[in-house]
Enzyme design. Structure first.
Site, PDB file in Angstrom:
ATOM      1  N   LYS A   1      47.467  35.378 -27.404  1.00 47.50           N
ATOM      2  CA  LYS A   1      47.591  36.178 -26.187  1.00 47.50           C
ATOM      3  C   LYS A   1      46.746  35.492 -25.122  1.00 47.50           C
ATOM      4  O   LYS A   1      45.514  35.627 -25.125  1.00 47.50           O
ATOM      5  CB  LYS A   1      47.108  37.606 -26.430  1.00 47.50           C
TER       6      LYS A   1
ATOM      7  N   LYS B   1      53.759  49.464 -34.428  1.00 45.25           N
ATOM      8  CA  LYS B   1      52.335  49.765 -34.500  1.00 45.25           C
ATOM      9  C   LYS B   1      52.106  50.780 -35.616  1.00 45.25           C
ATOM     10  O   LYS B   1      52.814  51.789 -35.702  1.00 45.25           O
ATOM     11  CB  LYS B   1      51.846  50.344 -33.180  1.00 45.25           C
TER      12      LYS B   1
END
Length: 340
Positions: free
Chosen positions: A261, A153
């Site tokens: 997702k 990230k």
């Protein structure tokens, strides 16, 4: 006649999960249980997993909607994909609960080599945002555990610090030995993104997820057209349900990859529409969990295994919670397996 109930469950992070949208210490899921009145001992379970500030289902009236679904499950069974189009996490939960019920209620939704414990799924190791030292520690742990694909990230701390961490990693491991992905969660502006992508490309980064905020189709199209490294769309897919609109997005932006997702795209059927559109437009794809408990992760992993995508998938999130649900899933040398 079908009956259903639901209950909330608060998942607690072992260590705070840092993203460019903030730090997560806990999140709520709702488990939906479905059964037939004629055979109440067999029950299917699904998970409605909501990410704060990201999931379309993150609304004050979500429990009212879940109550409505529980009261009308029998009526919804034939058309829930349409009826719950605006509630992708609930739609995914009901889809998996019905699949589980139809397969005997033992959480084996897609029987095959993965569920029999004879085949694993390659996955990436997830590195949360944090201080440089915290991120380095996470990286060491993942490398020691045998991961050969890491997703880091970026976008919350100073980019130069993040870049230096990646540069040091790349100086130690070649692209052949270690695949590096980064996820910006829309942290950069359209004007600053090109120079950041240029720097990342110097390190042979595999891809960057969502470099700018979703909803800027023309700006994202320009980035994807001139990018020196592949761009993967993530948040950009949220809220787009019509197949024609999915085709339109991919034809407009022309990304190198999309990331699926199911809790955010509306489940398996909706995700398979994205896969079909991606393949029509020569766009690559992979699957990622969205911080579900092991209930949701188990369902996503089983479905992913049927797709036979050889790329590392983003399914290693089951380890992040201190109070996760029981599971047969286990990670061995950078792969997700089901214990038998």
């Amino acid at each position: 006649m079908l009956k259903a109930t639901f209950r909330p469950y608060t998942l607690k992070f072992k260590t705070p999960g840092g993203t460019s949208r903030g730090v997560l210490t806990e999140k709520t899921s709702w488990f939906i249980t479905v059964w037939d009145e004629k055979n109440p001992d067999i029950k299917g379970i699904g998970e409605c997993s909501v990410l704060p500030k990201l999931s379309p289902d993150d609304r004050p009236n979500i429990e009212t909607k879940l109550e409505d679904v529980a009261r009308n499950t029998d009526l919804l069974k034939s058309n829930f994909h349409t009826a719950l189009a605006d509630w992708p996490a609930i739609r995914f939960a009901l889809e998996t609960a019905l699949l589980d019920l139809g397969n005997g209620g033992n959480q084996e939704l897609f029987p095959g080599p993965f569920t029999s414990g004879t085949k694993g799924i390659p996955i990436n190791g997830l590195i949360w945002m944090g201080s440089p030292n915290e991120m380095k520690q996470q990286i060491e742990e993942k490398l020691n555990a045998g991961f050969r694909c890491l997703k880091m990230k970026i976008g919350a701390i100073d980019f130069q610090q993040e870049y230096n961490i990646l540069k040091k990693l790349r100086s130690t491991f070649s692209p052949k030995d270690l695949e590096l992905r980064v996820d910006a969660n829309g942290a950069f502006s359209a004007s600053e993104a090109p120079s950041i992508l240029e720097k990342l490309a110097e390190l042979n980064i595999h891809s960057i997820e969502q470099p700018i905020k979703a909803g800027q189709w023309q700006e994202m199209a320009q980035i994807c057209e001139s990018t020196p490294l592949p761009v993967a769309l993530d948040e950009e897919l949220i809220g787009i349900d019509e197949p024609a609109r999915k085709e339109q997005l991919l034809q407009t932006i022309r990304p190198q990859y999309i990331i699926l997702k199911p809790s955010l795209t509306g489940g398996f059927k909706a995700s398979e529409e994205w896969i079909s559109a991606a393949e029509n437009n020569n766009t690559g794809w992979w699957v990622t969990s969205a911080l579900e408990s092991n209930i949701g992760l188990n369902a996503i992993a089983q479905w992913t295994a049927t797709l036979n995508n050889p790329m590392p998938q983003g399914l290693g999130t089951g380890q992040v919670f201190s109070n996760n649900t029981k599971s047969s899933l286990t990670i061995k040398i950078g792969e997700l397996w089901m214990k038998k």
